[in-house]
Write a protein that holds these residues in place. Structure first.
Motif, PDB file in Angstrom:
ATOM      1  N   SER A  64       0.822  -1.208   0.000  1.00 56.67           N
ATOM      2  CA  SER A  64       0.000   0.000   0.000  1.00 56.67           C
ATOM      3  C   SER A  64       0.862   1.267   0.000  1.00 56.67           C
ATOM      4  CB  SER A  64      -0.931  -0.024   1.212  1.00 56.67           C
ATOM      5  OG  SER A  64      -1.902   0.969   1.118  1.00 56.67           O
ATOM      6  N   LEU A  65       2.034   1.179   0.582  1.00 55.54           N
ATOM      7  CA  LEU A  65       2.943   2.335   0.570  1.00 55.54           C
ATOM      8  C   LEU A  65       3.578   2.528  -0.796  1.00 55.54           C
ATOM      9  CD1 LEU A  65       4.800   1.888   3.969  1.00 55.54           C
ATOM     10  CD2 LEU A  65       2.902   3.412   3.445  1.00 55.54           C
ATOM     11  N   LEU A  66       3.896   1.425  -1.453  1.00 48.87           N
ATOM     12  CA  LEU A  66       4.572   1.500  -2.746  1.00 48.87           C
ATOM     13  C   LEU A  66       3.647   1.881  -3.885  1.00 48.87           C
ATOM     14  CD1 LEU A  66       6.845  -1.659  -2.418  1.00 48.87           C
ATOM     15  CD2 LEU A  66       7.520   0.741  -2.153  1.00 48.87           C
ATOM     16  N   ASP A  67       2.447   1.277  -3.922  1.00 50.56           N
ATOM     17  CA  ASP A  67       1.550   1.550  -5.055  1.00 50.56           C
ATOM     18  C   ASP A  67       0.498   2.614  -4.763  1.00 50.56           C
ATOM     19  OD1 ASP A  67      -0.435   0.231  -3.570  1.00 50.56           O
ATOM     20  OD2 ASP A  67      -0.333  -1.603  -4.772  1.00 50.56           O
ATOM     21  N   GLU A  68       0.441   3.088  -3.498  1.00 46.79           N
ATOM     22  CA  GLU A  68      -0.484   4.146  -3.073  1.00 46.79           C
ATOM     23  C   GLU A  68      -1.949   3.778  -3.266  1.00 46.79           C
ATOM     24  OE1 GLU A  68       0.819   7.833  -4.839  1.00 46.79           O
ATOM     25  OE2 GLU A  68       2.662   7.811  -3.670  1.00 46.79           O
ATOM     26  N   PHE A  69      -2.269   2.480  -3.278  1.00 41.87           N
ATOM     27  CA  PHE A  69      -3.639   2.001  -3.308  1.00 41.87           C
ATOM     28  C   PHE A  69      -4.023   1.557  -1.904  1.00 41.87           C
ATOM     29  CE2 PHE A  69      -2.541   1.244  -7.826  1.00 41.87           C
ATOM     30  CZ  PHE A  69      -3.573   1.969  -8.404  1.00 41.87           C
ATOM     31  N   PRO A  70      -5.320   1.466  -1.604  1.00 41.25           N
ATOM     32  CA  PRO A  70      -5.743   0.974  -0.290  1.00 41.25           C
ATOM     33  C   PRO A  70      -5.252  -0.461  -0.053  1.00 41.25           C
ATOM     34  CG  PRO A  70      -7.578   2.002  -1.443  1.00 41.25           C
ATOM     35  CD  PRO A  70      -6.446   1.879  -2.434  1.00 41.25           C
ATOM     36  N   ARG A  71      -5.284  -0.870   1.201  1.00 37.41           N
ATOM     37  CA  ARG A  71      -4.850  -2.219   1.589  1.00 37.41           C
ATOM     38  C   ARG A  71      -5.610  -3.262   0.777  1.00 37.41           C
ATOM     39  NH1 ARG A  71      -0.225  -1.546   4.626  1.00 37.41           N
ATOM     40  NH2 ARG A  71      -0.605  -0.164   6.363  1.00 37.41           N
ATOM     41  N   SER A  72      -4.898  -4.283   0.330  1.00 40.60           N
ATOM     42  CA  SER A  72      -5.495  -5.313  -0.527  1.00 40.60           C
ATOM     43  C   SER A  72      -5.919  -6.551   0.251  1.00 40.60           C
ATOM     44  CB  SER A  72      -4.508  -5.712  -1.630  1.00 40.60           C
ATOM     45  OG  SER A  72      -3.317  -6.212  -1.063  1.00 40.60           O
ATOM     46  N   ALA A  73      -5.689  -6.561   1.563  1.00 40.78           N
ATOM     47  CA  ALA A  73      -6.046  -7.711   2.401  1.00 40.78           C
ATOM     48  C   ALA A  73      -6.132  -7.249   3.853  1.00 40.78           C
ATOM     49  CB  ALA A  73      -5.009  -8.816   2.253  1.00 40.78           C
ATOM     50  N   ASP A  74      -6.543  -8.166   4.720  1.00 41.78           N
ATOM     51  CA  ASP A  74      -6.575  -7.926   6.163  1.00 41.78           C
ATOM     52  C   ASP A  74      -5.294  -8.469   6.779  1.00 41.78           C
ATOM     53  OD1 ASP A  74      -9.241  -7.155   5.717  1.00 41.78           O
ATOM     54  OD2 ASP A  74     -10.038  -9.081   6.368  1.00 41.78           O
ATOM     55  N   ALA A  75      -4.854  -7.868   7.881  1.00 45.49           N
ATOM     56  CA  ALA A  75      -3.717  -8.394   8.648  1.00 45.49           C
ATOM     57  C   ALA A  75      -4.164  -8.520  10.093  1.00 45.49           C
ATOM     58  CB  ALA A  75      -2.511  -7.473   8.543  1.00 45.49           C
ATOM     59  N   ARG A  76      -4.113  -9.741  10.615  1.00 43.33           N
ATOM     60  CA  ARG A  76      -4.541 -10.016  11.985  1.00 43.33           C
ATOM     61  C   ARG A  76      -3.441 -10.812  12.693  1.00 43.33           C
ATOM     62  NH1 ARG A  76      -9.687  -9.756  14.107  1.00 43.33           N
ATOM     63  NH2 ARG A  76     -10.540  -9.571  12.026  1.00 43.33           N
ATOM     64  N   VAL A  77      -3.258 -10.513  13.977  1.00 37.83           N
ATOM     65  CA  VAL A  77      -2.241 -11.215  14.753  1.00 37.83           C
ATOM     66  C   VAL A  77      -2.682 -12.664  14.940  1.00 37.83           C
ATOM     67  CG1 VAL A  77      -0.986 -11.292  16.941  1.00 37.83           C
ATOM     68  CG2 VAL A  77      -1.565  -9.083  15.906  1.00 37.83           C
ATOM     69  N   HIS A  78      -1.857 -13.572  14.462  1.00 36.56           N
ATOM     70  CA  HIS A  78      -2.128 -15.006  14.540  1.00 36.56           C
ATOM     71  C   HIS A  78      -1.611 -15.568  15.873  1.00 36.56           C
ATOM     72  CE1 HIS A  78      -3.126 -18.835  12.714  1.00 36.56           C
ATOM     73  NE2 HIS A  78      -1.926 -19.309  13.011  1.00 36.56           N
ATOM     74  N   GLU A  79      -0.450 -15.086  16.277  1.00 36.25           N
ATOM     75  CA  GLU A  79       0.163 -15.445  17.554  1.00 36.25           C
ATOM     76  C   GLU A  79       0.790 -14.175  18.087  1.00 36.25           C
ATOM     77  OE1 GLU A  79       3.615 -18.497  19.163  1.00 36.25           O
ATOM     78  OE2 GLU A  79       3.472 -18.083  17.024  1.00 36.25           O
ATOM     79  N   SER A  80       0.493 -13.815  19.371  1.00 35.80           N
ATOM     80  CA  SER A  80       0.940 -12.524  19.872  1.00 35.80           C
ATOM     81  C   SER A  80       2.301 -12.164  19.330  1.00 35.80           C
ATOM     82  CB  SER A  80       0.980 -12.412  21.365  1.00 35.80           C
ATOM     83  OG  SER A  80       0.945 -13.481  22.114  1.00 35.80           O
ATOM     84  N   CYS A  81       2.426 -10.888  18.974  1.00 36.38           N
ATOM     85  CA  CYS A  81       3.619 -10.505  18.243  1.00 36.38           C
ATOM     86  C   CYS A  81       4.214  -9.199  18.714  1.00 36.38           C
ATOM     87  CB  CYS A  81       3.334 -10.439  16.743  1.00 36.38           C
ATOM     88  SG  CYS A  81       2.352  -9.029  16.278  1.00 36.38           S
ATOM     89  N   ARG A  82       5.451  -9.035  18.330  1.00 35.14           N
ATOM     90  CA  ARG A  82       6.195  -7.804  18.523  1.00 35.14           C
ATOM     91  C   ARG A  82       6.669  -7.406  17.136  1.00 35.14           C
ATOM     92  NH1 ARG A  82      11.732  -6.766  20.988  1.00 35.14           N
ATOM     93  NH2 ARG A  82      12.031  -8.979  20.584  1.00 35.14           N
ATOM     94  N   CYS A  83       6.363  -6.169  16.751  1.00 34.54           N
ATOM     95  CA  CYS A  83       6.693  -5.685  15.395  1.00 34.54           C
ATOM     96  C   CYS A  83       7.358  -4.324  15.473  1.00 34.54           C
ATOM     97  CB  CYS A  83       5.419  -5.508  14.564  1.00 34.54           C
ATOM     98  SG  CYS A  83       4.464  -6.969  14.283  1.00 34.54           S
ATOM     99  N   LEU A  84       8.076  -4.013  14.417  1.00 33.98           N
ATOM    100  CA  LEU A  84       8.573  -2.644  14.202  1.00 33.98           C
ATOM    101  C   LEU A  84       7.701  -2.027  13.147  1.00 33.98           C
ATOM    102  CD1 LEU A  84      12.434  -3.192  14.047  1.00 33.98           C
ATOM    103  CD2 LEU A  84      11.081  -2.369  15.980  1.00 33.98           C
TER     104      LEU A  84
END
Length: 84
Positions: A64-84
């Motif tokens: 979405s950052l590269l093509d400037e289009f809205p998100r093409s899917a959902d992202a949900r935490v599958h197993e508790s996570c730590r992200c940057l």
């Protein structure tokens, strides 16, 4: 590395947390440090279709950052996570 540290924040998310959904405007990408994320789409009349389960070291949300289009899917935490 110092420049990168200034540009990122660390986030912790519990299992089941939705990080973004189909159609959202993309304003960041994620790098998984620990845990896992499920990328999926909701198919009308059929339910959720899992496209991928991503783990440590993987990046998501960049399209979405590269093509400037809205998100093409959902992202949900599958197993508790730590992200940057």
């Amino acid at each position: 590395m110092a420049l990168i540290r200034q540009a990122v924040t660390e986030e912790n998310h519990a299992t089941g947390t939705r990080l973004f959904q189909y159609g959202d405007i993309g304003d960041k990408l994620f790098i998984i440090i620990e845990g896992s994320i499920r990328i999926s789409r909701e198919i009308p009349g059929m339910g959720e279709e899992a496209l991928a389960v991503l783990g440590p070291g993987e990046v998501f949300g960049e399209m979405s950052l590269l093509d400037e289009f809205p998100r093409s899917a959902d992202a949900r935490v599958h197993e508790s996570c730590r992200c940057l």
